[in-house]
Scaffold this active site. Structure first.
Site, PDB file in Angstrom:
ATOM      1  CB  CYS A 381      -0.897   0.165   1.148  1.00 37.35           C
ATOM      2  SG  CYS A 381      -2.498   0.871   0.736  1.00 37.35           S
ATOM      3  CG  HIS A 507      -3.067  -3.305   3.576  1.00 41.01           C
ATOM      4  ND1 HIS A 507      -1.861  -3.069   4.136  1.00 41.01           N
ATOM      5  CD2 HIS A 507      -3.677  -2.383   3.099  1.00 41.01           C
ATOM      6  CE1 HIS A 507      -1.942  -1.630   4.069  1.00 41.01           C
ATOM      7  NE2 HIS A 507      -3.118  -1.453   3.499  1.00 41.01           N
ATOM      8  CD  GLU A 509      -0.310  -5.984   5.450  1.00 43.82           C
ATOM      9  OE1 GLU A 509      -0.228  -6.356   4.002  1.00 43.82           O
ATOM     10  OE2 GLU A 509      -0.737  -5.035   5.590  1.00 43.82           O
TER      11      GLU A 509
HETATM   12  N1  GLN Z   1      -1.681   6.845   3.097  1.00 43.92           N
HETATM   13  C1  GLN Z   1      -2.046   5.866   1.913  1.00 43.92           C
HETATM   14  C2  GLN Z   1      -3.287   5.999   1.335  1.00 43.92           C
HETATM   15  O1  GLN Z   1      -4.141   6.688   2.144  1.00 43.92           O
HETATM   16  C3  GLN Z   1      -1.641   4.565   1.988  1.00 43.92           C
HETATM   17  C4  GLN Z   1      -2.481   3.772   2.840  1.00 43.92           C
HETATM   18  C5  GLN Z   1      -2.089   2.607   3.502  1.00 43.92           C
HETATM   19  O2  GLN Z   1      -0.822   2.466   3.458  1.00 43.92           O
HETATM   20  N2  GLN Z   1      -2.918   1.611   3.981  1.00 43.92           N
HETATM   21  O3  GLN Z   1      -3.755   5.793   0.289  1.00 43.92           O
END
Ligand code: GLN
Length: 544
Positions: A381, A507, A509
């Site tokens: 992300c 994500h 994970e």
């Molecule tokens: N801050 C970034 C966004 O809002 C990444 C978010 C994250 O890593 N979950 O897109």
């Protein structure tokens, strides 16, 4: 009808109540009993989505897009189920629902009170999960410790449940901690007696007490707790600290907890088969050659902030018969001139999710280091945003490219707000959340890892790859190897000329399981294990 196990905590927090709850799930599942789980969080936030990881640790995202407590991650990993929003209930949700009902006129004529209205709303959440999941047993963990002010309505609700569903259908398990006094070299039971007294004062008599301790627990201590707390001697279950959390189900099983639960709840159960779990734990406890992985993040001082990432790395390493030597690197520390030294011993670099500008330039440096030194890189992300920014700065030969999250007026906004986010004002629960499909490009590293063309993964973001820059970055060697089915949103990107530099907008994970590592983590570690650390010499072939 489902039966209920309620798990409360006493004495101190952070002694592993969540792992105990998850482990009971593992044990029951090993007896072919269907299980679901729920976490009750007494704080007034509606969900942990707006809390700093320093306050709360990782925010775990369910497939249906709920931002939840990290214990749900443990339930999923230990029970191997996919939970939903119904599995995390907070005081914030309960009070919002009660007040919304009042405003709609749902209680016309009535005075709304903690008992019955708040307690009833809480009980409805238990019953809702039971009916939706159709699980034979629903394990419900009450967050915090007995005696907390915010926890009172939840305890009252679980007390009432005994009458609602009948004594044979409910079990109360209290998890406590036995402190060790060095001066007298003994474990003390008094705090446990006090917390059980507190429970009884509100009408809950525990059936089973699980005693956490850093020292062995003698029969004498068990007898004493049994006598003072009025539970059967065999229902005082010692749980000394073990070297891996995955061993907890085996310890509890060994102490007879599984049989006790089956007997007390009169469950129809098969003989337990924990053989695969046993193999897993034996494998985990066997010394294995480590792979050094640097986790470069903003919140590394609190390792719970990256709970699922750490677990996913361990699952992947185990698959390759390796161990993880995890180097926790605070991203800000990389911002100074010679920050690179912190990465020199890494065979792989992970940049996990995160929010806000602090430490971003340090993460970008880590991505440069990975790209230039051909160190495997996994971006999750925010880690993908960092990789895209870094590559754009290199490809366009400019320091300008950025995400508008960090620099709203950059002339190269390579990462920008999702269009549907532009009108969003509220911060809570408004990101792009939960499962979305992703189509993989055949022949890419991502497609190779998954071994399939279409995957579903969990998301939690507001910003995305800006398609205006897709052509120019692709020409420079970036491969957009995963896209939303309409082709509009870049879900995965990788570098063609690098051994393994792969990032995803989602994500992965959250989907990893101890004996089923996530494909991206698996291939990341698979490449990292064969990567030489900077300065390491390859072994010379032995001459015969
Ligand atoms: N801050 C970034 C966004 O809002 C990444 C978010 C994250 O890593 N979950 O897109």
């Amino acid at each position: 009808m489902s039966k209920y196990i309620f798990i409360t905590g006493g004495v101190v927090s952070s002694v592993g109540k969540g792992i105990t709850a998850a482990s009971i799930g593992t044990i029951l599942k090993s007896r072919q009993i269907t299980v679901s789980a729920q976490k009750l969080d007494p704080y007034l936030n509606v969900d942990p989505g707006t809390m700093s990881p320093y306050q709360h640790g990782e925010v775990f995202v369910t497939q249906d897009g709920a931002e939840t407590d990290l214990d749900l991650g443990n339930y999923e990993r230990f029970i191997d189920v996919n939970l939903t929003a119904d599995s995390n209930v907070t005081s914030g949700q309960i009070y919002s629902a009660v007040i919304a009902k009042e405003r709609r006129g749902g209680f016309l004529g009535g005075t709304i009170q903690g008992v019955p209205h708040v307690a009833t709303e809480i009980k409805d959440r238990f019953k809702q999960l039971a009916s939706k999941s159709q699980a034979e047993v629903v394990i419900i963990e009450v967050g915090g410790t007995v005696g907390d002010i915010e926890g009172q309505p939840f305890l009252e609700a679980i007390r009432q449940m005994r009458n609602d569903v009948g004594r044979d259908n409910i079990l109360y398990i209290h998890v406590t901690y036995l402190p060790y006094l060095t001066s007298t070299q003994e474990l003390k039971t008094k705090p446990t007696q006090h917390s059980v007294n507190e429970l009884r004062r509100i009408g809950i008599q525990p059936d089973i007490i699980v005693c956490r301790s850093d020292h062995p627990i003698s029969e004498g201590i068990r007898d004493k707790i049994s006598l003072f707390c009025d539970v059967d001697q065999q229902a005082v279950i010692p749980l000394p600290t073990v070297s891996t959390i995955y061993e907890v189900p085996l310890v509890l099983q060994e102490e007879g907890l599984g049989q006790l639960v089956v007997d007390k709840l009169k469950l129809r159960a098969k003989q337990p088969d924990l053989s695969r779990w046993q193999e897993l734990v034996e494998h985990l406890k066997t010394p294995r050659e480590p792979v050094s992985i640097a986790l470069v993040g903003k919140y590394v001082e609190l390792q719970d902030s990256y709970f699922s990432v750490r677990e996913a790395l361990h699952h992947a390493a185990l698959y390759h018969d390796r161990d993880i030597n995890l180097l926790w690197v605070p991203s800000e520390a990389l911002e100074s001139g010679d920050g690179d030294v912190l990465l020199r011993s890494a065979q792989g670099i992970v940049i996990p999710g995160g929010f806000g500008i602090r430490g971003i330039e340090g993460m970008i440096k880590a991505a440069t280091y990975a790209r230039e030194n051909k160190i495997p890189y996994l971006g999750l992300c925010l880690g993908m945003h960092v990789m895209v920014i870094e590559f754009a700065r290199y490809a366009l030969d400019s320091t300008e490219p950025n995400s508008t999250e960090f620099d709203a007026s950059t002339s190269y906004p390579v990462i920008d707000l999702l269009p549907e986010q532009k009108a969003v004002r509220d911060k809570g629960g408004t990101m792009r959340l939960g499962d979305y499909p992703c189509q993989l490009v055949p022949g890419s590293r991502a497609a190779d890892a998954y071994g399939q063309g279409m995957v579903n993964e969990r998301h939690r973001h507001r910003f995305e790859f800006n398609n205006q820059f897709r052509d120019i970055l692709e020409k420079a060697g970036m491969v957009c190897s995963g896209l939303s089915p309409d082709g509009k949103l870049v879900e995965v990107c990788e570098l063609a000329s690098h051994p393994w530099m792969v990032s995803c907008q989602f994500h992965p994970e959250f989907g990893s399981r101890p004996s089923r590592p996530h494909p991206l983590f698996r291939d990341f570690i698979g490449t990292a294990k064969d990567t030489l650390r900077e300065g390491a010499q390859p072994a010379l072939p032995l001459s015969s």
